[in-house]
Design a protein around this motif. Sequence first.
Motif, PDB file in Angstrom:
ATOM      1  N   ARG A  13      59.661  42.778  38.919  1.00 26.80           N
ATOM      2  CA  ARG A  13      60.081  42.267  40.217  1.00 26.80           C
ATOM      3  C   ARG A  13      60.286  43.389  41.232  1.00 26.80           C
ATOM      4  O   ARG A  13      59.886  43.265  42.390  1.00 26.80           O
ATOM      5  N   HIS A  14      60.895  44.482  40.813  1.00 27.44           N
ATOM      6  CA  HIS A  14      61.126  45.604  41.725  1.00 27.44           C
ATOM      7  C   HIS A  14      59.795  46.197  42.196  1.00 27.44           C
ATOM      8  O   HIS A  14      59.606  46.458  43.391  1.00 27.44           O
ATOM      9  N   GLU A  15      58.872  46.387  41.273  1.00 25.97           N
ATOM     10  CA  GLU A  15      57.556  46.932  41.624  1.00 25.97           C
ATOM     11  C   GLU A  15      56.820  46.003  42.592  1.00 25.97           C
ATOM     12  O   GLU A  15      56.202  46.469  43.553  1.00 25.97           O
ATOM     13  N   GLY A  38      52.779  46.584  52.075  1.00 23.75           N
ATOM     14  CA  GLY A  38      51.674  45.879  52.716  1.00 23.75           C
ATOM     15  C   GLY A  38      50.783  45.056  51.810  1.00 23.75           C
ATOM     16  O   GLY A  38      49.759  44.550  52.257  1.00 23.75           O
ATOM     17  N   ALA A  39      51.128  44.918  50.557  1.00 26.40           N
ATOM     18  CA  ALA A  39      50.311  44.096  49.660  1.00 26.40           C
ATOM     19  C   ALA A  39      50.459  42.625  50.049  1.00 26.40           C
ATOM     20  O   ALA A  39      51.536  42.168  50.421  1.00 26.40           O
ATOM     21  N   THR A  40      49.364  41.914  49.966  1.00 27.20           N
ATOM     22  CA  THR A  40      49.389  40.488  50.280  1.00 27.20           C
ATOM     23  C   THR A  40      49.739  39.691  49.033  1.00 27.20           C
ATOM     24  O   THR A  40      49.761  40.230  47.913  1.00 27.20           O
ATOM     25  N   ARG A  41      49.996  38.398  49.221  1.00 27.47           N
ATOM     26  CA  ARG A  41      50.264  37.537  48.066  1.00 27.47           C
ATOM     27  C   ARG A  41      49.068  37.495  47.127  1.00 27.47           C
ATOM     28  O   ARG A  41      49.213  37.415  45.924  1.00 27.47           O
ATOM     29  N   GLY A  42      47.890  37.572  47.697  1.00 25.55           N
ATOM     30  CA  GLY A  42      46.674  37.591  46.882  1.00 25.55           C
ATOM     31  C   GLY A  42      46.594  38.816  45.994  1.00 25.55           C
ATOM     32  O   GLY A  42      46.166  38.735  44.840  1.00 25.55           O
ATOM     33  N   ASN A  43      46.996  39.969  46.528  1.00 19.34           N
ATOM     34  CA  ASN A  43      47.017  41.197  45.727  1.00 19.34           C
ATOM     35  C   ASN A  43      47.996  41.080  44.562  1.00 19.34           C
ATOM     36  O   ASN A  43      47.681  41.473  43.428  1.00 19.34           O
ATOM     37  N   ILE A  44      49.170  40.537  44.838  1.00 20.36           N
ATOM     38  CA  ILE A  44      50.188  40.387  43.800  1.00 20.36           C
ATOM     39  C   ILE A  44      49.733  39.369  42.762  1.00 20.36           C
ATOM     40  O   ILE A  44      49.873  39.593  41.550  1.00 20.36           O
ATOM     41  N   LEU A  45      49.167  38.262  43.227  1.00 24.01           N
ATOM     42  CA  LEU A  45      48.654  37.250  42.303  1.00 24.01           C
ATOM     43  C   LEU A  45      47.541  37.816  41.432  1.00 24.01           C
ATOM     44  O   LEU A  45      47.474  37.547  40.234  1.00 24.01           O
TER      45      LEU A  45
END
Length: 65
Positions: free
Chosen positions: A20-22, A30-37
């Motif tokens: 979660r912290h990362e 600046g990462a998007t939700r798509g990047n995280i997903l």
Amino acid sequence: MLLAIVGLYGLIAFMTTQRRHEIGVRMALGATRGNILGLITSDGLRMVAIGGALGSVRPWRYPKC
């Protein structure tokens, strides 16, 4: 099969909670939700691939067991 899916869901949920912290830092940078997903999905697919590879070795190696 259902039991394996539930177990994989639990493992991915646990890994996501641990990271979660990362994830927060990545989103702040600046990462998007798509990047995280994509990050979470790639981790899950990696586990499925390793499990599938290890699980498919036994039937070919020991077919009569």
